[in-house]
Scaffold this active site. Structure first.
Site, PDB file in Angstrom:
ATOM      1  N   THR A   1       3.218   7.152   6.505  1.00  0.00           N
ATOM      2  CA  THR A   1       3.201   5.766   6.860  1.00  0.00           C
ATOM      3  C   THR A   1       3.244   4.833   5.624  1.00  0.00           C
ATOM      4  O   THR A   1       2.355   5.218   4.765  1.00  0.00           O
ATOM      5  CB  THR A   1       2.259   5.274   7.920  1.00  0.00           C
ATOM      6  OG1 THR A   1       2.257   6.107   9.147  1.00  0.00           O
ATOM      7  CG2 THR A   1       1.904   4.030   8.274  1.00  0.00           C
TER       8      THR A   1
ATOM      9  N   PHE B   1       2.151   1.424   3.973  1.00  0.00           N
ATOM     10  CA  PHE B   1       1.419   0.482   4.277  1.00  0.00           C
ATOM     11  C   PHE B   1       1.527  -0.822   3.389  1.00  0.00           C
ATOM     12  O   PHE B   1       1.934  -0.069   1.858  1.00  0.00           O
ATOM     13  CB  PHE B   1      -0.274   0.953   4.218  1.00  0.00           C
ATOM     14  CG  PHE B   1      -0.713   1.604   5.528  1.00  0.00           C
ATOM     15  CD1 PHE B   1      -1.390   0.817   6.685  1.00  0.00           C
ATOM     16  CD2 PHE B   1      -0.452   2.996   5.703  1.00  0.00           C
ATOM     17  CE1 PHE B   1      -1.800   1.591   7.699  1.00  0.00           C
ATOM     18  CE2 PHE B   1      -1.068   3.715   6.751  1.00  0.00           C
ATOM     19  CZ  PHE B   1      -1.610   2.847   7.771  1.00  0.00           C
TER      20      PHE B   1
END
Length: 217
Positions: free
Chosen positions: A180, A182
């Site tokens: 992911t 961020f």
């Protein structure tokens, strides 16, 4: 003595976002004061109001794609919130249960729909019935609060430590290429030192909402 920084994220303690914030600010030798919020919008509002120093929010996942709501919030809070950096976080799912519970006692697995989808093959092979919940760490919290011995949470090892659960199995994601992206957000812009490679985020807004407007731009 390390500097202190209050950092907002979406979720409850033990969330992947909190773990990502710990990685980011731990590497920067900053003492983290994490603060969870119910929604992404609440994090943006707190940052704009000065209630927190920074925010760490997910924007893209290699398997799930873009988190569109956060891009919309960047547009809405343009000028009040600024991108300071990014962090690629490896998502590792684990199967968490109450202390003392044996694997054969567990019949159900509770988690966020995306986490359940990313462990679908494992759960099917283990004959565990998926149960949809609001988020991963929230599932761990609920299992502790309700003492659910027949249910395990699909969440992080960080969530296990926070909520006092045991790890029955780890690395249960079907695809190891689970990262992911961020973004670290702040209230004031920061210019990188000369010579340091930096990304530039550009936003296009078409003059009219009609077919082919982006193509013609």
């Amino acid at each position: 003595c390390a500097a202190m920084a209050s950092v907002g994220y979406q979720g409850v303690p033990g969330a992947y976002s909190e773990a990502a914030a710990m990685e980011v600010f731990g590497n920067a030798n900053v003492e983290l004061v994490p603060k969870g919020f119910n929604s992404f919008e609440d994090v943006f509002l707190a940052l704009k109001a000065g209630d927190i120093d920074f925010a760490v929010l997910p924007f893209e996942n290699t398997l799930g794609g873009s988190i569109h709501v956060n891009y919309d919030l960047l547009l809405r809070f343009h000028g009040s919130v600024h991108i300071l950096g990014e962090h690629s976080f490896r998502v590792r799912h684990s199967l968490l249960a109450l202390p003392g519970v044996k694997r054969e006692e567990v019949l159900k697995a509770m988690s966020h729909p995306q986490a359940l989808a990313q462990t679908e093959g494992y759960l099917r092979a283990a004959n565990l019935t998926p149960v949809v919940a609001y988020d991963t760490a929230g599932s761990a919290k609920q299992i502790v609060e309700q003492q659910m011995r027949d249910t395990a949470a699909v969440a992080s090892i960080h969530a296990a430590k926070v909520h006092g659960l045991q790890v029955l199995d780890s690395g249960i994601e079907d695809d190891a290429n689970n990262f992911t992206r961020f973004l670290i957000l702040g209230k004031s812009p920061v210019s990188p030192p000369f010579g340091v490679p930096a990304k530039t985020s550009v936003m296009f807004v078409p003059k009219s909402h009609e077919a082919g407007s982006l193509f013609k731009a």
